[in-house]
Design a protein around this motif. Sequence first.
Motif, PDB file in Angstrom:
ATOM      1  N   PRO A 114       0.823  -1.224   0.000  1.00 21.42           N
ATOM      2  CA  PRO A 114       0.000   0.000   0.000  1.00 21.42           C
ATOM      3  C   PRO A 114       0.847   1.259   0.000  1.00 21.42           C
ATOM      4  N   ASN A 115       0.385   2.271  -0.749  1.00 21.99           N
ATOM      5  CA  ASN A 115       1.056   3.570  -0.719  1.00 21.99           C
ATOM      6  C   ASN A 115       0.835   4.267   0.615  1.00 21.99           C
ATOM      7  N   LYS A 116      -0.337   4.047   1.173  1.00 22.50           N
ATOM      8  CA  LYS A 116      -0.640   4.538   2.517  1.00 22.50           C
ATOM      9  C   LYS A 116      -1.672   3.609   3.140  1.00 22.50           C
ATOM     10  N   PHE A 117      -1.699   3.589   4.454  1.00 20.80           N
ATOM     11  CA  PHE A 117      -2.591   2.685   5.168  1.00 20.80           C
ATOM     12  C   PHE A 117      -3.923   3.369   5.446  1.00 20.80           C
ATOM     13  N   THR A 118      -4.994   2.570   5.431  1.00 18.62           N
ATOM     14  CA  THR A 118      -6.286   3.080   5.875  1.00 18.62           C
ATOM     15  C   THR A 118      -6.351   2.965   7.395  1.00 18.62           C
ATOM     16  N   LEU A 119      -7.266   3.690   7.969  1.00 14.82           N
ATOM     17  CA  LEU A 119      -7.403   3.657   9.428  1.00 14.82           C
ATOM     18  C   LEU A 119      -7.790   2.269   9.913  1.00 14.82           C
ATOM     19  N   ILE A 120      -8.631   1.578   9.162  1.00 20.08           N
ATOM     20  CA  ILE A 120      -9.056   0.232   9.570  1.00 20.08           C
ATOM     21  C   ILE A 120      -7.885  -0.735   9.531  1.00 20.08           C
ATOM     22  N   GLN A 121      -7.027  -0.622   8.521  1.00 20.74           N
ATOM     23  CA  GLN A 121      -5.838  -1.476   8.463  1.00 20.74           C
ATOM     24  C   GLN A 121      -4.939  -1.263   9.670  1.00 20.74           C
ATOM     25  N   LEU A 122      -4.761  -0.010  10.048  1.00 19.39           N
ATOM     26  CA  LEU A 122      -3.885   0.304  11.178  1.00 19.39           C
ATOM     27  C   LEU A 122      -4.454  -0.185  12.501  1.00 19.39           C
ATOM     28  N   LEU A 123      -5.793  -0.192  12.601  1.00 21.00           N
ATOM     29  CA  LEU A 123      -6.439  -0.586  13.864  1.00 21.00           C
ATOM     30  C   LEU A 123      -6.636  -2.100  13.985  1.00 21.00           C
ATOM     31  N   ALA A 124      -6.452  -2.840  12.899  1.00 18.57           N
ATOM     32  CA  ALA A 124      -6.696  -4.290  12.925  1.00 18.57           C
ATOM     33  C   ALA A 124      -5.904  -5.012  14.014  1.00 18.57           C
ATOM     34  N   PRO A 125      -4.612  -4.691  14.219  1.00 19.32           N
ATOM     35  CA  PRO A 125      -3.872  -5.386  15.291  1.00 19.32           C
ATOM     36  C   PRO A 125      -4.435  -5.112  16.683  1.00 19.32           C
ATOM     37  N   VAL A 126      -5.024  -3.922  16.882  1.00 16.77           N
ATOM     38  CA  VAL A 126      -5.616  -3.610  18.185  1.00 16.77           C
ATOM     39  C   VAL A 126      -6.863  -4.461  18.401  1.00 16.77           C
ATOM     40  N   VAL A 127      -7.658  -4.618  17.347  1.00 16.58           N
ATOM     41  CA  VAL A 127      -8.843  -5.482  17.428  1.00 16.58           C
ATOM     42  C   VAL A 127      -8.421  -6.900  17.779  1.00 16.58           C
ATOM     43  N   LEU A 128      -7.324  -7.337  17.198  1.00 21.23           N
ATOM     44  CA  LEU A 128      -6.828  -8.691  17.472  1.00 21.23           C
ATOM     45  C   LEU A 128      -6.391  -8.847  18.925  1.00 21.23           C
ATOM     46  N   VAL A 129      -5.811  -7.797  19.504  1.00 21.68           N
ATOM     47  CA  VAL A 129      -5.433  -7.828  20.918  1.00 21.68           C
ATOM     48  C   VAL A 129      -6.662  -8.082  21.789  1.00 21.68           C
ATOM     49  N   VAL A 130      -7.759  -7.386  21.463  1.00 25.20           N
ATOM     50  CA  VAL A 130      -8.996  -7.525  22.244  1.00 25.20           C
ATOM     51  C   VAL A 130      -9.568  -8.933  22.092  1.00 25.20           C
ATOM     52  N   ILE A 131      -9.626  -9.442  20.857  1.00 22.39           N
ATOM     53  CA  ILE A 131     -10.189 -10.777  20.615  1.00 22.39           C
ATOM     54  C   ILE A 131      -9.365 -11.852  21.320  1.00 22.39           C
ATOM     55  N   THR A 132      -8.046 -11.708  21.267  1.00 25.65           N
ATOM     56  CA  THR A 132      -7.172 -12.679  21.931  1.00 25.65           C
ATOM     57  C   THR A 132      -7.423 -12.688  23.427  1.00 25.65           C
ATOM     58  N   ARG A 133      -7.648 -11.506  23.986  1.00 25.66           N
ATOM     59  CA  ARG A 133      -7.915 -11.404  25.427  1.00 25.66           C
ATOM     60  C   ARG A 133      -9.179 -12.173  25.808  1.00 25.66           C
ATOM     61  N   LEU A 134     -10.104 -12.297  24.839  1.00 25.59           N
ATOM     62  CA  LEU A 134     -11.359 -13.012  25.086  1.00 25.59           C
ATOM     63  C   LEU A 134     -11.223 -14.514  24.841  1.00 25.59           C
ATOM     64  N   ARG A 135      -9.971 -14.972  24.569  1.00 31.45           N
ATOM     65  CA  ARG A 135      -9.646 -16.380  24.365  1.00 31.45           C
ATOM     66  C   ARG A 135     -10.246 -16.954  23.082  1.00 31.45           C
ATOM     67  N   ALA A 136     -10.527 -16.118  22.108  1.00 38.22           N
ATOM     68  CA  ALA A 136     -11.036 -16.611  20.834  1.00 38.22           C
ATOM     69  C   ALA A 136      -9.872 -16.831  19.879  1.00 38.22           C
ATOM     70  N   PRO A 137      -9.674 -18.066  19.397  1.00 37.85           N
ATOM     71  CA  PRO A 137      -8.563 -18.337  18.475  1.00 37.85           C
ATOM     72  C   PRO A 137      -8.886 -17.859  17.062  1.00 37.85           C
ATOM     73  N   VAL A 138      -8.892 -16.543  16.865  1.00 35.67           N
ATOM     74  CA  VAL A 138      -9.266 -15.960  15.581  1.00 35.67           C
ATOM     75  C   VAL A 138      -8.137 -16.128  14.571  1.00 35.67           C
ATOM     76  N   SER A 139      -8.509 -16.209  13.299  1.00 30.09           N
ATOM     77  CA  SER A 139      -7.511 -16.296  12.245  1.00 30.09           C
ATOM     78  C   SER A 139      -6.911 -14.919  11.987  1.00 30.09           C
ATOM     79  N   THR A 140      -5.632 -14.790  12.241  1.00 33.24           N
ATOM     80  CA  THR A 140      -4.964 -13.508  11.985  1.00 33.24           C
ATOM     81  C   THR A 140      -4.871 -13.238  10.487  1.00 33.24           C
ATOM     82  N   THR A 141      -4.869 -14.297   9.684  1.00 40.84           N
ATOM     83  CA  THR A 141      -4.832 -14.124   8.230  1.00 40.84           C
ATOM     84  C   THR A 141      -6.075 -13.412   7.746  1.00 40.84           C
TER      85      THR A 141
END
Length: 357
Positions: A114-141
């Motif tokens: 990407p030439n530049k990141f969208t806000l949703i792309q940048l926030l995706a890892p934070v969402v993953l932190v929250v989901i992991t905390r809830l013990r959900a084995p979400v696909s990071t892919t």
Amino acid sequence: MRIQEEVDYQHPSKKDQVRYFFGTLLLVFMIVGGYFLGVPHYYLGWFSFAIASFSVAGNDAVQTIGTFFESKKSVHWLQKISVLGGVLIFVHLLAWYFDGGEIHFNRLNTIPEPNKFTLIQLLAPVVLVVITRLRAPVSTTFLVLSLFGGSSIENMLTKSFLGYGIAFLVAITVWAILAKLDPHEYYEEHSPDPVSELKWSRLQWFSTLYLWIAWLLQDTANIAVFLPRKLDFFELLVALLMLVASLLIIVRTNGGTIQRVVSEKSDIQWAKAATIVDLVYGSILFIFQGISNIPMSTTWVFLGLLAGREIILNVMTYRDLPYLDTFRKVGKDVVLASIGILVSLGIYFLSKTLYPN
């Protein structure tokens, strides 16, 4: 030499939960603030990479080194981080050298930089932190890479569900044979011979590294997608420092809350059981690595492996655990992972709506 581990993971206190909440909120404000204040996207990408280093590895730790944590609770954390971190550095140095500065192991070949990141792309890892905390084995892919285009999410879903089915069938076949050869070994009350356990414990170090390398080849792309495709040597050192620091946190917490996905499975605390799981799972990942460069969910492959193993061992050894409890245990993992996919798809379609190009 083994040294008693100081502390196993404990449920977070209310004070820890409050700190976690405000820490996550701070990350969101920093990313959103940096995005709208015009901070160069190069630096925003590195900031999201730092978060992804922890969130992706933290969520996927259960499938790569989760069995290792479960059977190696008596091994000091310094030994663990030295070996796992050393292999991580070595594998990425080789990739950087032979692939002309790239460390994604060809997994991003179909995904444009990407030439530049969208806000949703940048926030995706934070969402993953929250989901992991809830013990959900979400696909990071699904959660991360699908937001960057390239290979269609349909292809990633197809390959991932195929991986689940193959892993499920392989697990049933492998452990049906093992349970048939020696059913007493898989009884719940069985305790392995100390001499045999010591031998398997040594072998498990190699099986863990075998699986660790297989996972790095598959899923480093989920983290490296936030970086320039080609890194200079200084950028490589910074990236490796962030990856090792994140791994250190995961090792010190023995996998964190999501470790329960492994902890509740049959006899994984024994070195022999953990070693065989690692070897079978790592081999499946290496096979898929050679089939195509389309990213896939290693999480679903791992859940398929555990599900097949748990079900066939219950059937073959006539365990006291009722079949309904076994299917409930296996089904819970699938439900949590499915919720993760639904969240990922929701974020994906939201991104397509807000950023159609």
